[in-house]
Design a protein around this motif. Structure first.
Motif, PDB file in Angstrom:
ATOM      1  N   ARG A   1       5.157 -15.444   5.567  1.00  0.00           N
ATOM      2  CA  ARG A   1       5.548 -16.427   4.552  1.00  0.00           C
ATOM      3  C   ARG A   1       5.162 -17.833   4.987  1.00  0.00           C
ATOM      4  NH1 ARG A   1       8.774 -14.011   0.785  1.00  0.00           N
ATOM      5  NH2 ARG A   1       9.784 -15.921   0.085  1.00  0.00           N
ATOM      6  N   SER A   2       4.768 -18.635   4.000  1.00  0.00           N
ATOM      7  CA  SER A   2       4.412 -20.026   4.300  1.00  0.00           C
ATOM      8  C   SER A   2       5.676 -20.878   4.295  1.00  0.00           C
ATOM      9  CB  SER A   2       3.414 -20.543   3.267  1.00  0.00           C
ATOM     10  OG  SER A   2       4.052 -20.719   2.021  1.00  0.00           O
ATOM     11  N   ARG A   3       5.554 -22.099   4.763  1.00  0.00           N
ATOM     12  CA  ARG A   3       6.699 -23.013   4.797  1.00  0.00           C
ATOM     13  C   ARG A   3       7.186 -23.372   3.392  1.00  0.00           C
ATOM     14  NH1 ARG A   3       8.504 -25.595   9.340  1.00  0.00           N
ATOM     15  NH2 ARG A   3       7.249 -25.319  11.194  1.00  0.00           N
TER      16      ARG A   3
ATOM     17  N   PHE B   1      14.498 -16.509   2.456  1.00  0.00           N
ATOM     18  CA  PHE B   1      15.287 -15.299   2.223  1.00  0.00           C
ATOM     19  C   PHE B   1      14.331 -14.198   1.768  1.00  0.00           C
ATOM     20  CE2 PHE B   1      18.400 -18.607   0.447  1.00  0.00           C
ATOM     21  CZ  PHE B   1      18.803 -18.976   1.706  1.00  0.00           C
ATOM     22  N   VAL B   2      14.414 -13.041   2.408  1.00  0.00           N
ATOM     23  CA  VAL B   2      13.539 -11.916   2.090  1.00  0.00           C
ATOM     24  C   VAL B   2      14.407 -10.680   1.911  1.00  0.00           C
ATOM     25  CG1 VAL B   2      11.629 -10.497   2.941  1.00  0.00           C
ATOM     26  CG2 VAL B   2      11.721 -12.910   3.541  1.00  0.00           C
ATOM     27  N   GLU B   3      14.065  -9.852   0.948  1.00  0.00           N
ATOM     28  CA  GLU B   3      14.767  -8.580   0.803  1.00  0.00           C
ATOM     29  C   GLU B   3      13.992  -7.505   1.542  1.00  0.00           C
ATOM     30  OE1 GLU B   3      15.947  -7.498  -3.104  1.00  0.00           O
ATOM     31  OE2 GLU B   3      16.716  -9.496  -3.553  1.00  0.00           O
ATOM     32  N   TYR B   4      14.712  -6.726   2.321  1.00  0.00           N
ATOM     33  CA  TYR B   4      14.113  -5.623   3.059  1.00  0.00           C
ATOM     34  C   TYR B   4      15.022  -4.411   2.917  1.00  0.00           C
ATOM     35  CZ  TYR B   4      12.460  -2.705   6.860  1.00  0.00           C
ATOM     36  OH  TYR B   4      11.989  -1.644   7.593  1.00  0.00           O
ATOM     37  N   LYS B   5      14.544  -3.431   2.171  1.00  0.00           N
ATOM     38  CA  LYS B   5      15.319  -2.224   1.873  1.00  0.00           C
ATOM     39  C   LYS B   5      16.702  -2.597   1.359  1.00  0.00           C
ATOM     40  CE  LYS B   5      12.573   0.653   4.847  1.00  0.00           C
ATOM     41  NZ  LYS B   5      12.484   1.633   5.880  1.00  0.00           N
TER      42      LYS B   5
ATOM     43  N   LEU C   1      18.851  -4.556   2.877  1.00  0.00           N
ATOM     44  CA  LEU C   1      19.305  -5.760   3.567  1.00  0.00           C
ATOM     45  C   LEU C   1      18.700  -7.020   2.954  1.00  0.00           C
ATOM     46  CD1 LEU C   1      18.792  -4.678   7.288  1.00  0.00           C
ATOM     47  CD2 LEU C   1      20.943  -4.777   6.048  1.00  0.00           C
ATOM     48  N   LYS C   2      19.380  -8.122   3.180  1.00  0.00           N
ATOM     49  CA  LYS C   2      18.806  -9.436   2.910  1.00  0.00           C
ATOM     50  C   LYS C   2      18.506 -10.034   4.278  1.00  0.00           C
ATOM     51  CE  LYS C   2      22.326 -10.787   0.355  1.00  0.00           C
ATOM     52  NZ  LYS C   2      23.206 -11.596  -0.522  1.00  0.00           N
ATOM     53  N   VAL C   3      17.324 -10.621   4.413  1.00  0.00           N
ATOM     54  CA  VAL C   3      16.916 -11.215   5.673  1.00  0.00           C
ATOM     55  C   VAL C   3      16.825 -12.724   5.477  1.00  0.00           C
ATOM     56  CG1 VAL C   3      15.094 -11.323   7.412  1.00  0.00           C
ATOM     57  CG2 VAL C   3      15.647  -9.144   6.325  1.00  0.00           C
ATOM     58  N   VAL C   4      17.497 -13.453   6.342  1.00  0.00           N
ATOM     59  CA  VAL C   4      17.493 -14.911   6.319  1.00  0.00           C
ATOM     60  C   VAL C   4      16.837 -15.366   7.614  1.00  0.00           C
ATOM     61  CG1 VAL C   4      18.925 -16.983   6.245  1.00  0.00           C
ATOM     62  CG2 VAL C   4      19.646 -14.926   5.004  1.00  0.00           C
ATOM     63  N   PHE C   5      15.873 -16.282   7.514  1.00  0.00           N
ATOM     64  CA  PHE C   5      15.206 -16.741   8.725  1.00  0.00           C
ATOM     65  C   PHE C   5      14.933 -18.232   8.657  1.00  0.00           C
ATOM     66  CE2 PHE C   5      11.722 -15.931   5.874  1.00  0.00           C
ATOM     67  CZ  PHE C   5      10.772 -16.879   6.189  1.00  0.00           C
ATOM     68  N   ARG C   6      14.776 -18.812   9.833  1.00  0.00           N
ATOM     69  CA  ARG C   6      14.383 -20.214   9.963  1.00  0.00           C
ATOM     70  C   ARG C   6      13.402 -20.320  11.111  1.00  0.00           C
ATOM     71  NH1 ARG C   6      19.112 -24.483   8.517  1.00  0.00           N
ATOM     72  NH2 ARG C   6      17.307 -25.821   8.326  1.00  0.00           N
ATOM     73  N   GLN C   7      12.440 -21.207  10.935  1.00  0.00           N
ATOM     74  CA  GLN C   7      11.466 -21.440  11.987  1.00  0.00           C
ATOM     75  C   GLN C   7      11.764 -22.768  12.666  1.00  0.00           C
ATOM     76  OE1 GLN C   7       7.397 -21.809  10.728  1.00  0.00           O
ATOM     77  NE2 GLN C   7       6.660 -22.107  12.807  1.00  0.00           N
ATOM     78  N   TYR C   8      11.760 -22.744  13.990  1.00  0.00           N
ATOM     79  CA  TYR C   8      11.919 -23.940  14.799  1.00  0.00           C
ATOM     80  C   TYR C   8      10.771 -23.953  15.793  1.00  0.00           C
ATOM     81  CZ  TYR C   8      16.586 -24.109  12.869  1.00  0.00           C
ATOM     82  OH  TYR C   8      17.648 -24.158  12.000  1.00  0.00           O
ATOM     83  N   ALA C   9       9.795 -24.806  15.557  1.00  0.00           N
ATOM     84  CA  ALA C   9       8.607 -24.888  16.401  1.00  0.00           C
ATOM     85  C   ALA C   9       7.973 -23.495  16.501  1.00  0.00           C
ATOM     86  CB  ALA C   9       8.940 -25.495  17.747  1.00  0.00           C
ATOM     87  N   ALA C  10       7.920 -22.935  17.690  1.00  0.00           N
ATOM     88  CA  ALA C  10       7.276 -21.635  17.876  1.00  0.00           C
ATOM     89  C   ALA C  10       8.269 -20.480  17.829  1.00  0.00           C
ATOM     90  CB  ALA C  10       6.547 -21.618  19.220  1.00  0.00           C
ATOM     91  N   LEU C  11       9.495 -20.763  17.446  1.00  0.00           N
ATOM     92  CA  LEU C  11      10.547 -19.754  17.487  1.00  0.00           C
ATOM     93  C   LEU C  11      11.098 -19.490  16.090  1.00  0.00           C
ATOM     94  CD1 LEU C  11      11.976 -18.249  19.817  1.00  0.00           C
ATOM     95  CD2 LEU C  11      13.705 -20.021  19.753  1.00  0.00           C
TER      96      LEU C  11
ATOM     97  N   ASP D   1      26.343  -8.195   0.238  1.00  0.00           N
ATOM     98  CA  ASP D   1      27.503  -8.996  -0.171  1.00  0.00           C
ATOM     99  C   ASP D   1      27.635 -10.321   0.588  1.00  0.00           C
ATOM    100  OD1 ASP D   1      28.060  -7.567   2.141  1.00  0.00           O
ATOM    101  OD2 ASP D   1      30.210  -7.513   1.749  1.00  0.00           O
ATOM    102  N   GLU D   2      26.760 -10.570   1.535  1.00  0.00           N
ATOM    103  CA  GLU D   2      26.826 -11.794   2.340  1.00  0.00           C
ATOM    104  C   GLU D   2      26.116 -12.955   1.633  1.00  0.00           C
ATOM    105  OE1 GLU D   2      28.493 -13.694   5.230  1.00  0.00           O
ATOM    106  OE2 GLU D   2      28.413 -11.539   5.577  1.00  0.00           O
ATOM    107  N   ASN D   3      26.617 -14.147   1.832  1.00  0.00           N
ATOM    108  CA  ASN D   3      26.043 -15.352   1.236  1.00  0.00           C
ATOM    109  C   ASN D   3      24.876 -15.844   2.092  1.00  0.00           C
ATOM    110  OD1 ASN D   3      25.488 -18.020   0.479  1.00  0.00           O
ATOM    111  ND2 ASN D   3      27.599 -18.402  -0.128  1.00  0.00           N
ATOM    112  N   GLU D   4      23.679 -15.897   1.505  1.00  0.00           N
ATOM    113  CA  GLU D   4      22.487 -16.289   2.251  1.00  0.00           C
ATOM    114  C   GLU D   4      22.565 -17.717   2.774  1.00  0.00           C
ATOM    115  OE1 GLU D   4      22.315 -15.179  -0.953  1.00  0.00           O
ATOM    116  OE2 GLU D   4      20.698 -13.730  -1.180  1.00  0.00           O
TER     117      GLU D   4
END
Length: 172
Positions: free
Chosen positions: A42-44, A49-53, A55-65, A74-77
């Motif tokens: 995914r681009s910036r 938020f991504v759906e995977y099967k 699950l809901k996947v929440v991610f953040r990028q910090y520099a190279a990590l 049922d969780e709030n993204e």
């Protein structure tokens, strides 16, 4: 409910993983590969938020990590997104005081890097290096924040209290 937390570098190598529901090893490898691939592709400009099967996947990028969190439907993204930010701030608060020398070493080794990089990015690259050699400390921080897949603490001082106590004991 939080099902897993991953810390991954840009190459897709898992640096830290914590599962809050039992997942067998073979499924874990496939799950991590698929989720990381979905996040890294995914681009910036795109949503974090991504759906995977199931699950809901929440991610953040910090520099190279990348910090990737898998949650149930049922969780709030947005609350998880803020949890990730809080986690990074706690890491920054703890490792900032430990890695002053490492920051200067990092600056010397990265002289050929782009000059337009932000100060935060330079520090977080160094912090990710620090994290590699202090995974036990990172696990303690994560365990203070999340237990059994539930958020139990967000106050930075309360999260860092056990580590500060350990550091005092180590200093003697």
């Amino acid at each position: 409910m939080i099902t897993f937390v991953l810390m991954v570098n840009r190459q897709g190598q898992t640096r830290l993983c914590r599962y809050y529901q039992p997942v067998n090893t073979s499924r874990r490898t496939v799950l991590e590969a698929d989720v990381v691939r979905a996040c890294l592709s995914r681009s910036r400009d795109q949503c974090s938020f991504v759906e995977y099967k199931d699950l809901k996947v929440v991610f953040r990028q910090y520099a190279a990590l990348y910090i990737v969190v898998g949650v149930t439907e049922d969780e709030n993204e947005l609350s998880i997104y803020e949890l990730v930010q809080n986690f990074v701030e706690v890491l920054d608060k703890y490792f900032n005081r430990v890695s002053e020398l490492d920051v200067s070493l990092s600056i010397q080794t990265r002289q050929g890097a782009e000059k337009k990089k932000k100060k935060n990015c330079l520090y977080l690259d160094c912090a990710s290096w620090q994290i590699m050699f202090n995974l036990d400390r990172v696990h303690i921080i994560l365990d203070e924040m999340i237990q059994n897949g539930r958020i139990v603490e967000t106050n930075k001082s309360n999260i860092l209290a056990p580590l500060n106590a350990l550091d005092k004991m180590g200093d003697g």
